[in-house]
Design a protein around this motif. Structure first.
Motif, PDB file in Angstrom:
ATOM      1  N   ASN A  83       0.858  -1.185   0.000  1.00 35.08           N
ATOM      2  CA  ASN A  83       0.000   0.000   0.000  1.00 35.08           C
ATOM      3  C   ASN A  83       0.897   1.239   0.000  1.00 35.08           C
ATOM      4  O   ASN A  83       1.129   1.858   1.029  1.00 35.08           O
ATOM      5  N   THR A 121      -2.087  14.016  -0.938  1.00 32.18           N
ATOM      6  CA  THR A 121      -2.799  13.546   0.255  1.00 32.18           C
ATOM      7  C   THR A 121      -3.234  14.754   1.079  1.00 32.18           C
ATOM      8  O   THR A 121      -2.408  15.611   1.414  1.00 32.18           O
ATOM      9  N   ARG A 162     -16.968  11.109  -0.691  1.00 36.58           N
ATOM     10  CA  ARG A 162     -16.774  10.711  -2.086  1.00 36.58           C
ATOM     11  C   ARG A 162     -17.792  11.398  -3.008  1.00 36.58           C
ATOM     12  O   ARG A 162     -17.451  11.829  -4.116  1.00 36.58           O
ATOM     13  N   ASP A 194      -8.677   8.606  -9.606  1.00 32.42           N
ATOM     14  CA  ASP A 194      -8.691   7.684  -8.467  1.00 32.42           C
ATOM     15  C   ASP A 194      -8.560   8.461  -7.160  1.00 32.42           C
ATOM     16  O   ASP A 194      -7.562   9.136  -6.915  1.00 32.42           O
ATOM     17  N   THR A 215      -8.915   7.987  -2.952  1.00 32.55           N
ATOM     18  CA  THR A 215      -9.031   7.052  -1.836  1.00 32.55           C
ATOM     19  C   THR A 215      -9.275   7.842  -0.559  1.00 32.55           C
ATOM     20  O   THR A 215      -8.519   8.772  -0.246  1.00 32.55           O
ATOM     21  N   THR A 262      -9.758   7.427   3.558  1.00 28.44           N
ATOM     22  CA  THR A 262      -9.546   6.500   4.667  1.00 28.44           C
ATOM     23  C   THR A 262      -9.729   7.234   5.990  1.00 28.44           C
ATOM     24  O   THR A 262      -9.114   8.286   6.204  1.00 28.44           O
ATOM     25  N   ARG A 316      -6.698  10.767  -0.525  1.00 23.00           N
ATOM     26  CA  ARG A 316      -5.585  10.611  -1.456  1.00 23.00           C
ATOM     27  C   ARG A 316      -6.100  10.704  -2.886  1.00 23.00           C
ATOM     28  O   ARG A 316      -7.026  10.000  -3.270  1.00 23.00           O
ATOM     29  N   GLN A 369      -4.992  10.607  -6.954  1.00 20.70           N
ATOM     30  CA  GLN A 369      -3.940  10.081  -7.807  1.00 20.70           C
ATOM     31  C   GLN A 369      -3.186  11.197  -8.520  1.00 20.70           C
ATOM     32  O   GLN A 369      -3.700  12.303  -8.720  1.00 20.70           O
ATOM     33  N   LYS A 392       0.290   1.556   5.247  1.00 19.66           N
ATOM     34  CA  LYS A 392       0.892   2.502   4.296  1.00 19.66           C
ATOM     35  C   LYS A 392       2.416   2.373   4.305  1.00 19.66           C
ATOM     36  O   LYS A 392       3.058   2.393   5.350  1.00 19.66           O
TER      37      LYS A 392
END
Length: 327
Positions: free
Chosen positions: A44, A54, A69, A79, A81, A83, A100, A102, A197
């Motif tokens: 990851n 990030t 989202r 993309d 992410t 968390t 995060r 891309q 991570k």
């Protein structure tokens, strides 16, 4: 009389090589399993290696990944992410998430304008939301960081092997490098298994693990070399057991006190350093284990040339002493 804490007796006679085939087999299994897990699940990679941006968010409301989202869906960021970060140190009204994004194909990093759009979109979910940190790494930079990280680990390992070879013998160097590979590969395997991570701070942890592991290994190797001179007719297996027992108190005290500090950091240090501290904690446990059950087993299996002393009897098990008989 001053009080002295003793975690182990001053004199011990434990047979660390009684089950050598099983402990060494466990180490081989751990390395192979770690390689398979890493190849199948992958690491990851953090923003350092993957490239992108990030954004850390802090809110008084509970994190709802779906709402976050949905708020970012109209920005066409590719993309993304999201968390949620859990930490025992957080108060009841502190909710943290990591968003995060891309790496963008035509830019080294996301522009400040896009970052502002992301923050504005997230504040529609919670107007009181704050953004303590924003980190961006471009694709080109992340690729260079991966190359540099791999080279740094390999260079450190090579330097350690040369040092051990010059100070002791080539058999010791092989034992040391086997222990180092065991520690690094098994640590990477754990990160792949639990998808923790993996970023530059973990590379720093791996280098720290290399140093700690070889330090413990060299201490026992040094005592072993002294005992080989002192007990020239004693079987190598027994000399190794004696060396490990004589340094056991030092090993337990050093590893134990270090782990106390690391566990405190692991529990109370916060999520920012948790991956780094976990890697070192796991690495110290592995390093202490491998200094005996990997490095010494390899040396015992290869054997040492102890001059014109004949091979002592009574050591015909899985790992045997290999010496040159007198002409």
């Amino acid at each position: 009389m001053a009080f002295r804490l003793k975690l182990v007796p001053e004199v011990t006679h434990w047979d660390f090589f009684k089950h050598a085939r099983y402990t060494f087999g466990l180490s081989v299994f751990l390395v192979i399993a770690s390689i398979i897990v890493t190849m199948v699940m992958g690491l990851n990679f953090g923003i350092d290696f993957k490239g992108g941006t990030t954004i850390r968010t802090e809110s008084t409301q509970a994190v709802d990944v779906g709402e976050y989202r949905a708020a970012l869906a109209t920005l066409d960021l590719g993309d993304v992410t999201i968390t949620e970060v859990f930490d025992p140190a957080f108060g009841a009204n502190k909710h943290v998430a990591m968003v995060r994004i891309q790496a963008q194909a035509e830019a080294e990093a996301i522009t400040p304008e896009v970052v502002n759009q992301v923050e504005a979109a997230l504040q529609t979910v919670d107007p009181t939301m704050t953004f303590p940190s924003v980190e961006s790494v471009g694709p080109k930079v992340s690729g260079e960081l991966i190359k540099t990280a791999v080279l740094s680990v390999l260079a450190a390992t090579a330097a350690i092997v040369v040092y051990v070879w010059l100070r002791f013998e080539w058999q010791f160097a092989l034992g040391a490098v086997a222990a180092l590979v065991h520690d690094v590969v098994a640590t990477i395997g754990v990160f792949a298994l639990f998808q923790i991570k993996f970023d530059l701070t973990i590379i720093a942890a791996l280098l720290t693990i290399l140093g700690y592991s070889i330090n413990d290994t060299v201490v026992v190797f040094d005592r072993l070399r002294e005992n080989l001179i002192k007990y020239k007719t004693m079987p190598l297996r027994d000399v190794m057991n004696l060396a490990v027992n004589e340094t056991l108190s030092r090993t337990v005290m050093t590893s134990g006190t270090t782990l106390v500090a690391l566990i405190a950091l692991l529990v109370l240090g916060g999520d920012v350093i948790r991956g780094f501290v976990f890697a070192i904690t796991w690495g110290i446990v592995l390093g202490t284990y491998s200094s005996v059950y990997v490095a010494k087993n390899v040396v015992l299996f290869i054997g040492l040339n102890r001059g014109d002393k004949k091979k002592p009897a009574g050591d015909e098990q899985f790992f045997t002493e290999k010496t040159d008989a007198a002409d």
